[in-house]
Design an enzyme around this catalytic site. Sequence first.
Site, short mmCIF file in Angstrom:
data_model
loop_
_atom_site.label_atom_id
_atom_site.label_comp_id
_atom_site.label_asym_id
_atom_site.label_seq_id
_atom_site.Cartn_x
_atom_site.Cartn_y
_atom_site.Cartn_z
N TYR A 164 7.59 1.96 -1.06
CA TYR A 164 6.37 1.86 -1.88
C TYR A 164 5.24 2.48 -1.09
O TYR A 164 5.34 2.71 0.12
CB TYR A 164 6.04 0.39 -2.23
CG TYR A 164 5.51 -0.40 -1.08
CD1 TYR A 164 6.36 -1.11 -0.23
CD2 TYR A 164 4.13 -0.44 -0.82
CE1 TYR A 164 5.87 -1.83 0.83
CE2 TYR A 164 3.63 -1.16 0.24
CZ TYR A 164 4.49 -1.86 1.07
OH TYR A 164 4.00 -2.56 2.12
N CYS A 165 4.12 2.79 -1.82
CA CYS A 165 2.95 3.31 -1.11
C CYS A 165 1.68 2.78 -1.75
O CYS A 165 1.47 1.58 -1.80
CB CYS A 165 3.00 4.81 -0.98
SG CYS A 165 3.32 5.69 -2.52
N ARG A 166 0.83 3.67 -2.27
CA ARG A 166 -0.50 3.20 -2.68
C ARG A 166 -0.56 2.72 -4.12
O ARG A 166 -1.38 1.88 -4.46
CB ARG A 166 -1.52 4.32 -2.51
CG ARG A 166 -1.77 4.66 -1.06
CD ARG A 166 -2.74 5.82 -0.92
NE ARG A 166 -2.82 6.23 0.47
CZ ARG A 166 -2.91 7.50 0.89
NH1 ARG A 166 -2.91 8.48 0.00
NH2 ARG A 166 -2.98 7.77 2.17
N CYS A 193 1.46 7.45 -6.69
CA CYS A 193 1.24 7.96 -5.33
C CYS A 193 2.46 8.78 -4.95
O CYS A 193 3.60 8.33 -5.06
CB CYS A 193 1.03 6.79 -4.38
SG CYS A 193 0.82 7.31 -2.68
N MET A 239 0.90 -1.37 -3.05
CA MET A 239 0.44 -2.58 -2.39
C MET A 239 -0.67 -3.28 -3.16
O MET A 239 -0.61 -4.50 -3.33
CB MET A 239 -0.02 -2.22 -0.97
CG MET A 239 -0.17 -3.39 -0.02
SD MET A 239 -1.64 -4.41 -0.28
CE MET A 239 -2.93 -3.21 0.14
#
Lengths: 225, 225
Positions: free
Chosen positions: B177-179, B183, B207
């Site tokens: 996962y990222c932003r 993303c 997140m």
Amino acid sequence: MSIRNPKQALYEQFAIVARALGHPLRLELIEHIAQGARSVEALAAKLGQPVANISQHLQALRRAGIVSAERDGKFVRYSLADASVLSAFAAVRGVAERQLAEVDRIVRGYFDARDDMRPVTRHELQRLMRDGLVTVIDVRPADEFALGHVSGAINVPLGEIKAWSADAAVGREIVAYCRGPWCVMSFEAVATLRSLGHSARRLEDGMPEWKAAGLPVEVVGRYCG
Amino acid sequence: MSIRNPKQALYEQFAIVARALGHPLRLELIEHIAQGARSVEALAAKLGQPVANISQHLQALRRAGIVSAERDGKFVRYSLADASVLSAFAAVRGVAERQLAEVDRIVRGYFDARDDMRPVTRHELQRLMRDGLVTVIDVRPADEFALGHVSGAINVPLGEIKAWSADAAVGREIVAYCRGPWCVMSFEAVATLRSLGHSARRLEDGMPEWKAAGLPVEVVGRYCG
DNA sequence: CCGTCATTCAATGGAGTAATTGAATGACGG
DNA sequence: CCGTCATTCAATTACTCCATTGAATGACGG
């Protein structure tokens, strides 16, 4: 800035949608279109604006995927592209309500929203209606009522509230609704009814939200907005 | 139009919020600020923009009640004013995803989002983690990881994916996962991992959404964005 | 108290947006 | 096939927004 990576290209698209919501006339258009499909001139009349101006704003909304247009003989009928438009509108409204002091000031000054004006939720109203405990009135103009209204509600446009309430049973609770959360008409209706000795409250929001929640809606005539 | 009734005054306020969301740079700012509180110059560096420009966009966001500013010594740290901002962003994104063909085109062209790239939902990931079935990697830069990350995730910035995956067990599923939902980093991470023979999927969003849903987050150091 | 540095302000030019006007399109009804 | 009428287009003016530049503010560290 002219060479854009995919992330920027996507943000540009999201910004197009947000910008389309960024004009008071267009927001008002969305509220009206949410009541049911409408022609350009009908919307222009409702908003008191020149037809050409409304036409251009409608096209801006269409480019942003917020409304869709469908030709119907001489008329072009605009309707909401998607129920997600209502949630986007609601989300933007939520930020403004929570964060902008000016919103609070307007609400306190004009709507006189005191604690005893706390609205009825959709869920609460559903239960009250099932148990036959309330009279539900739709205070929008007759044409909007015809395009779709809460099942079981009766149409009492704002100008007829006084005459209607003379015949209404005192003591039985009345719930009024109109176009949406900050539509002035249900506020006025409740204020009028209370001043005449009735027990009245507002629904928290209006017909479009009721319909979007999948609750029962009735239509008069053939149109199915 | 200069004399405004309360309805128009309210719509003007809602339009202010929507207009603030109506610029790609500001949307990108919101995504970064959602990772945790940030100074002006840090944001300017992340976006590759002059500090003065970022400062002015931040002030536009602040006037709209979208972000809040707090002085911290020499720095001014901006953070999201409210979790409702994320839902407004998500709602606008939802309209764009559903209605704008251009979004679909960009997604297909650049993100190569095929069906087999279907992301893991938050709920699904929670269950997988509880049962110890997956390795969760946070592919954002270390500074963003430090401001807050999914409890139990390990930080593998995009540039270190290859080296890290050499030591990772083949066969065990990896969730990256990222932003946020679009993303690019988690897309790239999954593509890289798959090309190296690993089984990898993306979390549906990032997140900020995980945190806004009230799920467990860990912070490194003293900052509590 | 002064230099440093993060941030904001002020001013500029250029680009896009809004309202208005009048003309053009396109479908219906005779 | 032609007039009518709802809608859209085109063109104008005024206005607002955006990026950039360089100067001003305000807090820290010595």
